[in-house]
Design an enzyme around this catalytic site. Structure first.
Site, mmCIF file in Angstrom:
data_model
loop_
_atom_site.group_PDB
_atom_site.id
_atom_site.type_symbol
_atom_site.label_atom_id
_atom_site.label_comp_id
_atom_site.label_asym_id
_atom_site.label_seq_id
_atom_site.Cartn_x
_atom_site.Cartn_y
_atom_site.Cartn_z
ATOM 1 N N GLY A 52 34.667 25.256 36.292
ATOM 2 C CA GLY A 52 36.052 25.281 35.832
ATOM 3 C C GLY A 52 36.531 26.704 35.623
ATOM 4 O O GLY A 52 36.039 27.635 36.253
ATOM 5 N N CYS A 53 37.488 26.875 34.733
ATOM 6 C CA CYS A 53 38.082 28.187 34.489
ATOM 7 C C CYS A 53 37.034 29.206 34.064
ATOM 8 O O CYS A 53 36.280 28.988 33.108
ATOM 9 C CB CYS A 53 39.151 28.072 33.405
ATOM 10 S SG CYS A 53 39.844 29.651 32.903
ATOM 11 N N PHE A 54 36.985 30.339 34.764
ATOM 12 C CA PHE A 54 35.952 31.335 34.437
ATOM 13 C C PHE A 54 36.185 32.014 33.091
ATOM 14 O O PHE A 54 35.256 32.569 32.512
ATOM 15 C CB PHE A 54 35.730 32.350 35.554
ATOM 16 C CG PHE A 54 36.952 32.970 36.190
ATOM 17 C CD1 PHE A 54 38.164 33.089 35.530
ATOM 18 C CD2 PHE A 54 36.867 33.451 37.498
ATOM 19 C CE1 PHE A 54 39.265 33.671 36.133
ATOM 20 C CE2 PHE A 54 37.963 34.045 38.120
ATOM 21 C CZ PHE A 54 39.170 34.152 37.430
ATOM 22 N N CYS B 61 36.697 30.455 30.361
ATOM 23 C CA CYS B 61 35.902 29.618 29.449
ATOM 24 C C CYS B 61 34.408 29.879 29.612
ATOM 25 O O CYS B 61 33.681 30.057 28.624
ATOM 26 C CB CYS B 61 36.177 28.145 29.709
ATOM 27 S SG CYS B 61 37.896 27.626 29.581
#
Length: 223
Positions: free
Chosen positions: A54-56, A58
């Protein structure tokens, strides 16, 4: 009739051209998946591992909270194009996913534990995304550099699937190359704690992970 045949021929040619264009990236992506893994040499006693989840923003913050991890760098991996950017990867046409490069001390934390962190810090059954982020650029991938790492990943993935009774979304790729993301993406959660996405998605995700695996946290992240 001649006009009819001409229209059919034109349609077939357009279809063939369209299929060729659509299939080409898939063939290129398949060549990446079938490639031999690249082994990254240790430097000053530090090893590197690569994860997409997912979002890097995070994922970077999650791994940097773990003992033995020196740094996590945001970037792109798993695709078939060179020099991917945030804009190009977001088209879904490059094959790349947002990923992190984890620089760690193998004397303090093992690759196996890093994989445990990976699965504990995400929804392992969500395909092509994490939380509110959807698309192939947010898909889950674990990269291996050798057969031993591949076996560790596959065993843990199978065990988790059996435990949950559901298929696990994470793809398993041979590591090829990590492309560092633009500077403004680095340490984003740390530098922008007031950002609405960080407040609403990143920080809650980090806290959920920390509650699951408090034993692996650096002292400053322990409650």
């Amino acid at each position: 009739m001649r006009v009819h045949k001409t229209l059919i021929t034109t349609f077939v040619l357009v279809l063939m051209f369209s299929c060729k264009n659509n299939a080409q990236p898939n063939l290129e992506q398949e060549s990446i998946i079938q490639s031999e893994p690249v082994q990254v040499a240790t430097e000053n006693g530090k090893a590197k591992a690569h994860f997409a989840s997912g979002c890097f923003w995070c994922v970077e913050a999650i791994y940097e909270s773990v003992k033995g991890v020196e740094e996590a760098i945001s970037g792109y991996a798993g695709g078939h194009t060179k020099n991917p950017t945030y804009e190009s990867s977001n088209t879904g046409q490059t094959g790349h996913a947002e990923a992190v490069e984890v620089i760690y001390n193998p004397k303090i934390i093992s690759f196996s534990t890093l994989v445990d962190v990976y699965f504990a810090s995400q929804n392992p059954t969500q395909f092509n995304g994490q939380g509110p982020d959807h698309g192939s650029q947010y898909r889950s991938i674990i990269f291996y550099q050798n057969e031993k790492q591949k076996e560790i990943i596959l065993q843990k993935k199978k065990a988790l699937a059996n435990k949950l009774g559901k298929p696990i979304a994470a793809e398993v790729y041979p590591f090829q190359k990590f492309w560092v993301a633009e500077e403004y993406h680095q340490n984003y959660e740390k530098l922008h704690p007031e950002n609405s996405y960080i407040q609403g998605v990143s920080i809650p995700r980090l806290k959920r992970f920390q509650a699951k695996m408090p034993e692996v946290l650096k002292e400053k992240h322990q409650k």
